[in-house]
Design a protein around this motif. Structure first.
Motif, short mmCIF file in Angstrom:
data_model
loop_
_atom_site.label_atom_id
_atom_site.label_comp_id
_atom_site.label_asym_id
_atom_site.label_seq_id
_atom_site.Cartn_x
_atom_site.Cartn_y
_atom_site.Cartn_z
N ILE A 1 0.84 -1.19 0.00
CA ILE A 1 0.00 0.00 0.00
C ILE A 1 0.88 1.24 0.00
O ILE A 1 1.95 1.25 0.61
CB ILE A 1 -0.97 0.00 1.21
CG1 ILE A 1 -1.99 1.11 1.09
CG2 ILE A 1 -0.23 0.07 2.51
CD1 ILE A 1 -3.15 0.95 2.04
N THR A 2 0.44 2.27 -0.70
CA THR A 2 1.10 3.57 -0.70
C THR A 2 0.06 4.63 -0.34
O THR A 2 -1.01 4.68 -0.95
CB THR A 2 1.70 3.89 -2.09
OG1 THR A 2 2.61 2.85 -2.44
CG2 THR A 2 2.45 5.21 -2.07
N LEU A 3 0.37 5.46 0.65
CA LEU A 3 -0.54 6.50 1.11
C LEU A 3 0.15 7.85 1.03
O LEU A 3 1.35 7.96 1.33
CB LEU A 3 -0.97 6.25 2.55
CG LEU A 3 -1.70 4.95 2.85
CD1 LEU A 3 -1.83 4.77 4.35
CD2 LEU A 3 -3.05 4.95 2.19
N LEU A 4 -0.59 8.87 0.67
CA LEU A 4 -0.10 10.24 0.66
C LEU A 4 -1.12 11.07 1.43
O LEU A 4 -2.29 11.12 1.05
CB LEU A 4 0.02 10.75 -0.79
CG LEU A 4 0.54 12.16 -0.97
CD1 LEU A 4 1.99 12.25 -0.49
CD2 LEU A 4 0.45 12.57 -2.41
N GLY A 5 -0.67 11.67 2.53
CA GLY A 5 -1.61 12.42 3.36
C GLY A 5 -0.89 13.23 4.42
O GLY A 5 0.34 13.31 4.44
N ASN A 6 -1.67 13.83 5.31
CA ASN A 6 -1.13 14.69 6.36
C ASN A 6 -1.09 13.95 7.70
O ASN A 6 -2.02 13.21 8.03
CB ASN A 6 -1.99 15.94 6.51
CG ASN A 6 -1.90 16.83 5.30
OD1 ASN A 6 -0.82 17.08 4.79
ND2 ASN A 6 -3.04 17.29 4.81
N ILE A 7 -0.04 14.21 8.46
CA ILE A 7 0.11 13.63 9.79
C ILE A 7 -0.88 14.30 10.73
O ILE A 7 -0.96 15.53 10.79
CB ILE A 7 1.56 13.81 10.31
CG1 ILE A 7 2.55 13.13 9.38
CG2 ILE A 7 1.70 13.31 11.73
CD1 ILE A 7 2.43 11.64 9.32
#
Length: 83
Positions: free
Chosen positions: A7-13
């Protein structure tokens, strides 16, 4: 038959990482990431969906996350999915 769990995720902490060290000395960094999705529905209304995901970073990756990652940062995370 081969299997793939990637899985690859792009987002904000969503929060500063919480760091723990196991008795064997392995670093574990727990963090949350928010992944947003925006689209228009059939009537043209703007819609948004936010998915909150808890992540764990182990070992040297956990050390790096603990040192450099802070709440609000945009990050890309790659790993395996565990439910």
């Amino acid at each position: 038959m081969p299997y793939l769990n990637r899985i690859t995720l792009l987002g904000n902490i969503t929060r500063d990482p919480e760091v723990h060290v196991t008795p064997k000395g392995t670093t574990i960094a727990n963090l949350g990431i928010a992944v947003n999705r925006q689209w228009r529905d059939e009537s043209g209304q703007q819609k948004e969906e936010v998915l909150f995901i808890d992540c764990d970073a182990l070992g040297k990756t956990g050390d790096i996350v603990a040192k450099y990652v802070k709440k609000g940062m945009l990050v890309a995370i790659e790993g395996r999915l565990k439910l």
